[in-house]
Design an enzyme around this catalytic site. Sequence first.
Site, short mmCIF file in Angstrom:
data_model
loop_
_atom_site.label_atom_id
_atom_site.label_comp_id
_atom_site.label_asym_id
_atom_site.label_seq_id
_atom_site.Cartn_x
_atom_site.Cartn_y
_atom_site.Cartn_z
N GLU A 68 -5.39 -5.02 -7.00
CA GLU A 68 -3.94 -4.87 -7.17
C GLU A 68 -3.20 -5.19 -5.86
O GLU A 68 -2.20 -5.90 -5.84
CB GLU A 68 -3.61 -3.45 -7.63
CG GLU A 68 -2.13 -3.12 -7.68
CD GLU A 68 -1.77 -1.87 -6.89
OE1 GLU A 68 -0.98 -1.97 -5.92
OE2 GLU A 68 -2.27 -0.79 -7.25
N GLU A 143 -7.06 -5.58 2.99
CA GLU A 143 -6.53 -4.66 1.99
C GLU A 143 -7.57 -3.64 1.52
O GLU A 143 -7.22 -2.54 1.11
CB GLU A 143 -5.99 -5.44 0.79
CG GLU A 143 -4.80 -6.32 1.14
CD GLU A 143 -3.62 -5.53 1.68
OE1 GLU A 143 -3.32 -4.44 1.13
OE2 GLU A 143 -2.99 -6.00 2.64
#
Length: 978
Positions: A68, A143
Amino acid sequence: MEVNDRIHGFCLQHKEYIPEVDSTAYTFEHEKSGARLFFLENGDDNKVFSISFRTPPVDDTGVAHIVEHSTLCGSRKYPLKEPFVELVKGSLNTFLNAMTYPDKTMYPVASRNDKDFQNLMDVYLDAVFYPNMRENPQVLMQEGWHYEIEKPEDPLTYSGVVYNEMKGALSSPDDLLESRIMHALYPVTTYGHESGGDPEAIPDLTQEAFIAFHAKYYHPSNSYIYLYGAMDIAEKLRYLDEEYLSHFDRISVPSKIDLQPEFSHLERETAFYPVSEEEGTAEKTFLALSWTTGQSLDHKAMMGLEILEHALLRTPAAPLRKALVDAKLGKDVDSIFETDMLQPFFSIVVNNSEPERLDEFYHLTMTKLQQLAENGIDRQLLEASINLMEFRLREADFGSAPKGLIYGIRIMKSWLYGGAPETYLRYEDLLQQMKDGLSSRYFESLIEEYFLANPHRSLLAMVPDTQMAARREKEQQEKLAAKKASMSEAEIEATIAATRALKERQQSPETEEALRTIPVLKLSDIRKESYPLPLEVRDLSGTEVLFSDVNTNGIAYLNLYFDASAVTEEELPYLYLLSELLGMVDTEQHTYAELANLRNLHTGGITSDVVVYTKKNEPDSMMPKLRVRAKALVAKLPELMDLLQEILTQSRFTDEKRIRELIEQEEASIELNMQRAANQIIVSRLAAYLSRAGRYADEGGLPFYPFLKSFEADFAGSLEKMQQVFAGLLPKLFNRHGLIVSVTLKKEEYPAFEEAFGALQQSFSQEVFPAASLDWEIKPENEGLSSSSRVQYVGKGANFLRLGYRYTGSMAVLETLLRYDYFWTKVRVQGGAYGAFTGFNRNGFMYFGSYRDPNLRETLAVFDGTADYAAHFTASEREMDKFIIGTMSGVDTPLTPMMKGDAAATCYLRGITQEDRQQRRDEILSTRQEDIRALAPLIEACMKENVLCVFGNDEKIAETKDVFGSIHPALPALDEAE
């Protein structure tokens, strides 16, 4: 358009008008790709788009969550490192985010500007279908997680945005508890895994598994596209088909959510969570009894259970809650009813307990449920809970979140699992069935079916462990040391090179060519005039009334601002205590349980809190108020006024048992929410170091906890003292002198308010009290607030008015620059924190803060470097316009009727005029790079004041002790509090 019509590759499968949301609903399927699309057509200009995917995790690596984040790190059309951030900087969005749930990932955007809305859609669609994360391993490193080492002799460490985010999230006991409950209830399905990622498992995620997850689930055949608002749907369908969906063929995606096989008996489990030595373990255990409750596709049962949850556990009149509190199993009772999943669960939780009370908790709960099923639930109690639900459904006030966004999340409760998307938008028929259930055994049968006869249940004790954090840290260090020892010199050098290459990528600016791929609005797209706030100052028999003429759909929103300037320093903690007790104790006419039923039957809620206002440009000003907030249908204003009069003038503070319960519940609430509210705590403490108003407001924060602890320790003496203080405090507060009332409703409804208010007004004292003198020494404490948290919340601030500077609108643009440029790069991308924030206020208070941050000293250095960033700030005209536009999206956030009235009253109280608001807007819209540079001396002067506060890990704070004035536990033990 009619059913079975084909338009731009889509077939219309269903169409109907849904009165509950005043929209026509269209359900489409894209025939080539298999994409599903649901459109709610109405006149709302705050348009919403979302694309969602069913993404069931099969482990705890957090792959769904990391994907995501990562899809938004560059794509085919938008080859930047962070197109999401570039969008935020220069969009008029009213919502822009992405969310990972236990079984789905959603990418919603919203905007009132047509061009902006189209831009947002395109960046998100390109991101989910063509992300650069598939080719660039540095995206997962940034991330998700990576090994970090800068020199051969350094120890190996982990870093990564999601890794640190989840270290913070799972430091919060309530988040950890929910994760443990789901693990216990769903041992063999996707719901047993931590979709956000467990920090212990995140480093197991490989680049191959990361890419495979995206390839498996991010296909139109597994997508759910949602559109809401006033738009040309044919044009949107054409765009979706031509630009994206027609390039994919329909496939079978194995994303079906399996049901957990039913247990044959109660499953018992013990889990542990970390606390610091200072916090101790006494009465810190959580007890949870949980059931799976059918399927979310059964909307009627879900609504019935939600009403049951409120009636049995969430109101002061709740009988199951009362039985558990009376048994002294813990300090507070809570509940969780999670319906955003195929197989929902219902949990009853006792906080601040002990492990040995687990069996008593279980047997008492089951016995009480049996009694309620056999003897029946009080009908007025159920009716009150139904009324409150009906009020909230009809009001549809979701604060700053666009209405269409909430509807888009709601539809997934059925649509994701093969049900009709409109199921959860309807409520009229179901509400009637709930009301009909009052004359049958409907609610008792729900208890029997879902709790008493349901074998699928778990009993969990989550026990505090003072050694867990150190043990976990030691194990991780040993694991990393072993990993490093197993690496060859060449492998270590390669890891150093990878770390260096990642940092170089993070520090390198985006190219002008890449930046130009992100579409940007023009400043001319932005309204020049500030939106007026509706306000008319009226007099009602000597009381100042702030009237906002707004169409509220028949609801009256009322705020009573009682002047608290006569409250003395000794009385101040009792003022905060009073705000917690009002409406929760007996009155001369009713018990607190009866009062709760009447409140829910006749109103949409009555609450109270203490607020402290400052005048614009006056850092030393302070206007403390006890604010009582209420809302009700205009037709119910007489009942609302009767209830307010009863609560404010007839409350009885004599029930020892009840007051002890409320104090223990407030203590438990502070303990439970401390980690989650840590960013608010550091800002509140900074404000307390800098002004009397900040100190006043902070007295209801961390300092309130030791007051409650000492109250509990000598309860009899404290109760007597409280009653003595209240005897002097109540006439000072509930007094017509200094009372200001704000009311929000339509003009033609104002006479109904005027008529109903008279008796309440007459009931207040008219005695005059002098203002109290609060002789505080306001000085920086520079505290290190230690805890068992695995991350830090680092704050630094000052008051720029006191340093000779003035407030300007360009500070709002600077906030955008810092949040999404300098802090984003330095604190989040390079530092690995989840985020950073900043604020500049009209009273001179400014602050910088970080959120779920693995660092401490390094972040303070970043804050100290902000002046240099501002001094050397350069931006093209295009980039400058982008920052201004991004700033304006926050300035022009659409307001609900209640928010309009609140904003108008706040501006009036603070002396902020429409001219002030227009001047700020003009200054924002005219900001150029020289205006940002001109703020550098202000920032430098503020940082040189060296006012700081950090909430974080006890070891990390101890390692950095030289930066603090004092170090102590965030929540002190009783002996330290006294």
